[in-house]
Scaffold this motif. Structure first.
Motif, PDB file in Angstrom:
ATOM      1  N   GLU A   1       0.824  -1.212   0.000  1.00 55.45           N
ATOM      2  CA  GLU A   1       0.000   0.000   0.000  1.00 55.45           C
ATOM      3  C   GLU A   1       0.854   1.255   0.000  1.00 55.45           C
ATOM      4  O   GLU A   1       0.494   2.261  -0.620  1.00 55.45           O
ATOM      5  N   ALA A   2       1.999   1.211   0.704  1.00 57.91           N
ATOM      6  CA  ALA A   2       2.830   2.410   0.828  1.00 57.91           C
ATOM      7  C   ALA A   2       3.601   2.712  -0.451  1.00 57.91           C
ATOM      8  O   ALA A   2       3.964   3.878  -0.684  1.00 57.91           O
TER       9      ALA A   2
ATOM     10  N   GLU B   1       2.522   2.855  -3.395  1.00 55.21           N
ATOM     11  CA  GLU B   1       1.734   3.718  -4.275  1.00 55.21           C
ATOM     12  C   GLU B   1       1.875   5.191  -3.913  1.00 55.21           C
ATOM     13  O   GLU B   1       1.703   6.052  -4.777  1.00 55.21           O
ATOM     14  N   THR B   2       2.143   5.489  -2.665  1.00 57.17           N
ATOM     15  CA  THR B   2       2.261   6.888  -2.222  1.00 57.17           C
ATOM     16  C   THR B   2       3.676   7.199  -1.733  1.00 57.17           C
ATOM     17  O   THR B   2       3.850   8.068  -0.874  1.00 57.17           O
ATOM     18  N   LEU B   3       4.658   6.507  -2.279  1.00 55.52           N
ATOM     19  CA  LEU B   3       6.027   6.629  -1.782  1.00 55.52           C
ATOM     20  C   LEU B   3       6.563   8.047  -1.901  1.00 55.52           C
ATOM     21  O   LEU B   3       7.163   8.581  -0.967  1.00 55.52           O
ATOM     22  N   ARG B   4       6.356   8.697  -3.039  1.00 59.17           N
ATOM     23  CA  ARG B   4       6.959  10.007  -3.261  1.00 59.17           C
ATOM     24  C   ARG B   4       6.328  11.083  -2.375  1.00 59.17           C
ATOM     25  O   ARG B   4       7.022  11.993  -1.906  1.00 59.17           O
ATOM     26  N   ALA B   5       5.033  10.978  -2.105  1.00 61.84           N
ATOM     27  CA  ALA B   5       4.370  11.995  -1.297  1.00 61.84           C
ATOM     28  C   ALA B   5       4.450  11.702   0.194  1.00 61.84           C
ATOM     29  O   ALA B   5       4.597  12.624   1.008  1.00 61.84           O
ATOM     30  N   TYR B   6       4.362  10.419   0.573  1.00 60.42           N
ATOM     31  CA  TYR B   6       4.333  10.039   1.989  1.00 60.42           C
ATOM     32  C   TYR B   6       5.307   8.889   2.237  1.00 60.42           C
ATOM     33  O   TYR B   6       4.896   7.737   2.409  1.00 60.42           O
ATOM     34  N   PRO B   7       6.601   9.162   2.234  1.00 61.44           N
ATOM     35  CA  PRO B   7       7.592   8.071   2.401  1.00 61.44           C
ATOM     36  C   PRO B   7       7.534   7.402   3.768  1.00 61.44           C
ATOM     37  O   PRO B   7       8.001   6.278   3.915  1.00 61.44           O
TER      38      PRO B   7
ATOM     39  N   PHE C   1       8.439   3.521   5.223  1.00 56.57           N
ATOM     40  CA  PHE C   1       9.586   3.386   6.129  1.00 56.57           C
ATOM     41  C   PHE C   1       9.291   2.419   7.274  1.00 56.57           C
ATOM     42  O   PHE C   1      10.126   1.557   7.591  1.00 56.57           O
ATOM     43  N   PHE C   2       8.139   2.544   7.912  1.00 63.63           N
ATOM     44  CA  PHE C   2       7.870   1.758   9.116  1.00 63.63           C
ATOM     45  C   PHE C   2       7.762   0.252   8.842  1.00 63.63           C
ATOM     46  O   PHE C   2       8.414  -0.534   9.535  1.00 63.63           O
TER      47      PHE C   2
ATOM     48  N   ILE D   1      10.489  -5.125   9.033  1.00 63.83           N
ATOM     49  CA  ILE D   1      10.962  -6.363   8.402  1.00 63.83           C
ATOM     50  C   ILE D   1      12.476  -6.473   8.522  1.00 63.83           C
ATOM     51  O   ILE D   1      13.015  -7.526   8.895  1.00 63.83           O
ATOM     52  N   SER D   2      13.176  -5.395   8.219  1.00 65.09           N
ATOM     53  CA  SER D   2      14.645  -5.428   8.236  1.00 65.09           C
ATOM     54  C   SER D   2      15.181  -5.665   9.645  1.00 65.09           C
ATOM     55  O   SER D   2      16.065  -6.524   9.845  1.00 65.09           O
ATOM     56  N   LEU D   3      14.665  -4.931  10.634  1.00 59.80           N
ATOM     57  CA  LEU D   3      15.163  -5.086  11.999  1.00 59.80           C
ATOM     58  C   LEU D   3      14.863  -6.474  12.549  1.00 59.80           C
ATOM     59  O   LEU D   3      15.699  -7.063  13.255  1.00 59.80           O
TER      60      LEU D   3
END
Length: 395
Positions: free
Chosen positions: A352-353, A355-361, A365-366, A371-373
């Motif tokens: 979902e994120a 799709e809005t990456l450029r406006a609401y990064p 991020f969360f 997942i990474s941590l």
């Protein structure tokens, strides 16, 4: 040469008490194997930090959603796409009290907030000038405009001068912000942790109960039994794990139960191979021959002698396979074969994120950080267990 004699008073001397057992006295305390493992594990700071992170994540996933009034499915479109940190502006006083607002530059909307960062609601524009690309707001006798003729949007007064901000505030209503439907990102993160940790728990249990005993039986009996059982493993391992899970998800349809069945049906293969190799190297040891001579049954030899001596590699393999299961679940949910909407998963949150990456990064991020941590934590914990369980690596 002159002899020098020094007389030492008798009271300066004291006999040393010695017993017959003093020759065998060991100054260092005697530790069992698991006590030694615990001490070496405690000295491994990355592993202990990872263990603390995993415990906190489990507690947050279980009890976190209970401590908030938000749910993972409640929607409020008026409060959509609000960031976790925003810049606050002070509007003209109204009724002798100051009014604070913040501008959401992604959707050009103005929100009323408290001075501490709590969101009070959406401010309605008095009129919208689409030709000049401005939204006009009125606070008392003052006029404020949201100018989005040039991005990013800015807040200006009636004379066109930029309104000076009073600083940044942390969003006290939604600590991690909201998504495109106005749902609380933090609560959805915690529900996503529940799903990912449940998948990890299922993968661990399947690895232990199927992989350990399947590989143990194949390695202990050997011969034709080993050949037949390992050929089955090789058939399953021939198909790439991700492709197999996708095929299973298509057959069972997407959903939480389906992904558990898909991962549980094939994830034990690597564990079975590792345990089989350990059994082949341990079954010819002297203590196994002694147990057979004393009439111990096959079940007792496996459960009381061989499997306990393979617990080190088993624990290390478990901690290293768990992040793989979490990643597979997240990937399946990302491509639409995982949990169904409105349930939250780290994979669905990431999808979902995007799709809005450029406006609401911040929305990407969360879940990506979670997942990474989590994968880093399990890998560091596995490395620490490997070092602690192997006496040859003692420093």
């Amino acid at each position: 040469m002159t002899d020098i004699h020094v007389t030492v008073p008798k009271e300066k001397w004291a006999p040393v008490d010695r017993g017959a057992q003093d020759a065998e006295f060991i100054a260092a305390p005697s530790l069992t194997y698991w006590q030694d493992v615990r001490q070496r594990m405690w000295r491994n700071k990355p592993a202990m930090a990872s263990l603390a992170f995993i415990i906190l994540l489990i507690l947050a996933a279980i009890f976190g959603p209970m401590l908030t009034h938000h749910t993972y499915y409640d929607q409020d479109l008026k409060l959509s796409n609000i960031p976790p940190i925003f810049e606050v502006y002070k509007a003209e006083p109204t009724d002798a009290s100051a009014q604070y607002v913040f501008l959401n530059s992604g959707n050009f909307k103005l929100y009323e907030v408290a001075e501490n960062g709590e969101i009070l609601g959406l401010v309605r524009a008095k009129r919208k000038d689409l030709m000049k690309k401005q939204h006009i707001y009125v606070f008392g006798d003052a006029e404020v405009r949201v100018d989005y003729s040039q991005l990013p949007a800015t807040l200006v007064d009636g004379d066109g001068n930029a309104v000076e901000s009073i600083g940044y505030r942390w969003n006290q209503t939604n600590w991690f912000g909201t998504d495109s439907l106005g749902r609380d990102v933090l609560v959805r993160q915690l529900y996503g942790a529940r799903i990912s940790l449940t998948v990890a728990f299922v993968a661990a249990m399947v690895n232990f109960f199927i992989g350990v005993f399947y590989g143990g039986i194949a390695g202990y009996f050997g011969g034709n039994v080993d050949n037949v059982m390992m050929r089955i493993v090789e058939i399953i391992a021939t198909i790439p794990l991700t492709l197999y899970v996708i095929l299973m998800m298509v057959v069972f349809q997407s959903g939480f139960l389906s992904i558990i069945i898909a991962i549980g049906s094939v994830f034990w293969v690597d564990m079975a191979r590792i345990v089989r190799g350990q059994m082949l190297s341990l079954k010819n040891q002297d203590y196994v021959a002694a147990a057979k001579t004393m009439g111990a049954s096959t079940k007792r030899i496996l459960t009381r002698h061989l499997l306990p001596n393979t617990m080190g590699p088993i624990l290390v393999t478990l901690t290293l396979l768990i992040p793989s299961a979490i990643f597979i679940e997240s990937f399946m949910s990302f491509i639409g074969l995982g949990v169904s909407v409105p349930m939250a998963s780290w994979g669905t949150l990431t999808a979902e994120a995007v799709e809005t990456l450029r406006a609401y990064p911040h929305q990407l991020f969360f879940p990506a950080a979670a997942i990474s941590l989590t994968m880093f934590a399990f890998n560091f914990l596995g490395d620490g267990l490997r070092d602690a369980l192997d006496p040859r690596l003692r420093k």
